[in-house]
Design a protein around this motif. Structure first.
Motif, PDB file in Angstrom:
ATOM      1  N   ARG A 162      40.427  37.782  31.382  1.00 21.27           N
ATOM      2  CA  ARG A 162      41.182  38.553  32.356  1.00 21.27           C
ATOM      3  C   ARG A 162      41.895  37.711  33.400  1.00 21.27           C
ATOM      4  NH1 ARG A 162      42.759  43.270  31.847  1.00 21.27           N
ATOM      5  NH2 ARG A 162      42.773  43.415  34.084  1.00 21.27           N
ATOM      6  N   MET A 194      35.812  40.431  36.321  1.00 18.24           N
ATOM      7  CA  MET A 194      36.354  41.396  35.367  1.00 18.24           C
ATOM      8  C   MET A 194      36.102  40.948  33.935  1.00 18.24           C
ATOM      9  SD  MET A 194      37.123  43.943  37.074  1.00 18.24           S
ATOM     10  CE  MET A 194      37.581  44.899  35.647  1.00 18.24           C
ATOM     11  N   ASP A 228      43.974  42.622  37.839  1.00 16.75           N
ATOM     12  CA  ASP A 228      42.530  42.407  37.969  1.00 16.75           C
ATOM     13  C   ASP A 228      41.934  42.917  39.276  1.00 16.75           C
ATOM     14  OD1 ASP A 228      41.788  41.292  35.539  1.00 16.75           O
ATOM     15  OD2 ASP A 228      42.293  39.277  36.166  1.00 16.75           O
ATOM     16  N   TYR A 275      39.300  45.889  39.530  1.00 16.50           N
ATOM     17  CA  TYR A 275      37.978  45.591  40.094  1.00 16.50           C
ATOM     18  C   TYR A 275      37.669  46.539  41.255  1.00 16.50           C
ATOM     19  CZ  TYR A 275      34.060  43.025  42.072  1.00 16.50           C
ATOM     20  OH  TYR A 275      32.819  42.691  42.555  1.00 16.50           O
TER      21      TYR A 275
END
Length: 99
Positions: free
Chosen positions: A23, A28, A59, A63
């Motif tokens: 990622r 992640m 990301d 997240y």
């Protein structure tokens, strides 16, 4: 024809699993990588589409959605994202401490 369809699915799942583990931020990688390894093969085609849309999200944003730091937009606030949030990533021998 069914064989080609299965091959296409397998190729897609391998690509998604690779992308889940690579990622850009380690948090992640761990969240999505373990989920992909254990759950991705069991998903219905529509859920795979949802997963593919989720991993296109940046990301930090993803997240924050997974951890509840930011509100998830309706188009991504799916039962699949709820599964990712509640998936027990710390299960199994890889994560267990030795006594």
């Amino acid at each position: 024809m069914a064989d080609t369809s299965q091959q296409d699915r397998d190729t897609r799942l391998r690509r998604l699993t690779f992308r889940s583990w690579h990622r850009g931020i380690k948090e992640m990688d761990l969240v999505l990588g373990h989920f992909a390894d254990q759950v991705l093969p069991t998903l219905a085609p529509a859920e795979i589409d949802q997963y593919e849309a989720l991993i296109e999200v940046e990301d930090t944003t993803l997240y924050n959605w997974v951890t509840g730091r930011e509100e998830t937009p309706a188009e991504h606030d799916t039962a699949l994202l709820a599964r990712i949030r509640t998936f027990n990533h710390l299960e199994g021998t890889l994560w267990q401490r030795k006594s």
